[in-house]
Design an enzyme around this catalytic site. Structure first.
Site, mmCIF file in Angstrom:
data_model
loop_
_atom_site.group_PDB
_atom_site.id
_atom_site.type_symbol
_atom_site.label_atom_id
_atom_site.label_comp_id
_atom_site.label_asym_id
_atom_site.label_seq_id
_atom_site.Cartn_x
_atom_site.Cartn_y
_atom_site.Cartn_z
ATOM 1 N N GLU A 255 0.896 -1.061 0.003
ATOM 2 C CA GLU A 255 0.112 -0.238 -0.034
ATOM 3 C C GLU A 255 0.842 1.383 -0.039
ATOM 4 O O GLU A 255 0.653 2.179 -0.583
ATOM 5 C CB GLU A 255 -1.052 -0.065 1.024
ATOM 6 N N TYR B 38 -6.219 7.155 3.728
ATOM 7 C CA TYR B 38 -6.367 5.839 2.784
ATOM 8 C C TYR B 38 -5.473 4.618 3.233
ATOM 9 O O TYR B 38 -6.237 3.730 3.170
ATOM 10 C CB TYR B 38 -5.795 6.386 1.346
ATOM 11 N N ASP C 293 -9.522 5.383 -2.831
ATOM 12 C CA ASP C 293 -8.310 6.011 -3.462
ATOM 13 C C ASP C 293 -9.001 6.648 -4.725
ATOM 14 O O ASP C 293 -10.022 6.743 -4.866
ATOM 15 C CB ASP C 293 -7.654 4.729 -3.999
#
Length: 265
Positions: free
Chosen positions: A40, A123, A141
């Site tokens: 990520e 996020y 996102d």
DNA sequence: GTCCCGTCTC
DNA sequence: GAGACGGGAC
């Protein structure tokens, strides 16, 4: 805010499409919170195709938080240089050092703790919770934001908090992980930015010759040779810009300056 | 030139 | 709230 019929239709459409068209990505084979987190962080503002190779080499060399926490900066950056945003690597190591010291090397599984760690914002916190722990939190996102705006004909200026509420409402029961993977793929392959004309939130200027271009080149040069004299760099870069960039990088502790010689700290 | 599974600093 | 932050692909 959304009729249950519309919701079910949307879920079915995306999940059916995903069954036939899903991408086989290495980080989707794991539920290890650490490797999910590494993926990520790498994926922040970075396209999937460029991340894959870096991700595989990185988790092979730094398979857990303890290994990462003990790595030398030179080694660490050699595994990141070329991906972009080198500070992400430094923050990731800081994060590893913090959780090793405070949490037995374990990535926390709640939002508040995740948000306190360097490099993790709204996020990424939700992404870890959804992809590693299958928790029903909205992962918003740029792709998923675009899908929601497009599918529900919303204004591009719709506040993120409003989109998050909608996104949360759309998550199928106990399917957060697969649902968000499906939305990501659907967004990046079907409801593309080009096709919808929906602009992303972040913009950036020309790269060649910019400060960021100088920064990236400096890191690469320092990975090749241990020390570099500032003087020798003035032949390759504009001197004023070079000084400016070096000062900022010193502040960020990307490297150190001693007697006009640069080296990785 | 534009975009990408955003975050941090000022 | 605005700007900074990589780099390759399209």
């Amino acid at each position: 805010m959304l009729t249950s019929k519309a919701k079910l239709l949307f879920q079915k459409k995306v999940l059916n499409w995903y069954k036939k068209n899903k991408r086989d990505l290495p980080w989707r084979k794991t539920r290890n919170p650490y490797t999910v987190l590494v993926s990520e962080i790498m994926l922040q503002q970075t396209q999937v195709d460029r991340v894959i190779g870096y991700y595989l080499k990185f988790i092979d060399r730094f398979p857990d938080t303890l290994t990462l926490s003990r790595a030398r900066k030179r080694t660490l950056l050699s595994y990141w240089s070329g991906l972009g945003y080198n500070n992400r690597a430094l923050n990731l190591q800081k994060l590893a050092q913090i959780v090793c010291k405070e949490n037995n090397g374990i990535i926390p599984r709640n939002e508040q703790s995740l948000l306190k760690l360097p490099g993790i914002g709204p996020y990424t916190a939700h992404a870890v919770l959804a992809f590693a722990f299958n928790k029903p939190v909205p992962v918003l996102d740029t792709n998923i934001r675009r899908v929601l705006i497009y599918e529900f004909s919303l204004d591009e200026k719709t506040p993120l908090e409003e989109l998050k509420a909608l996104a949360l409402d759309c998550i199928p029961e106990k399917k957060s992980r697969i649902w968000h993977n499906a939305l990501m793929d659907y967004g990046s392959m079907v409801v593309t930015a080009r096709k919808t004309g929906i602009a992303p939130l972040s913009k950036q200027g020309t790269f060649e010759g910019s400060d960021r271009w100088v920064r990236g080149n400096l890191v690469k040069l320092l990975l090749k040779s241990k020390r570099i004299s500032v003087n020798s760099l003035t032949t390759q870069f504009d001197e004023n810009q070079l000084r400016h960039v070096i000062n900022k990088m010193l502040k960020e502790k990307l490297f150190i300056l001693k007697n006009e010689y640069l080296s990785l700290s």
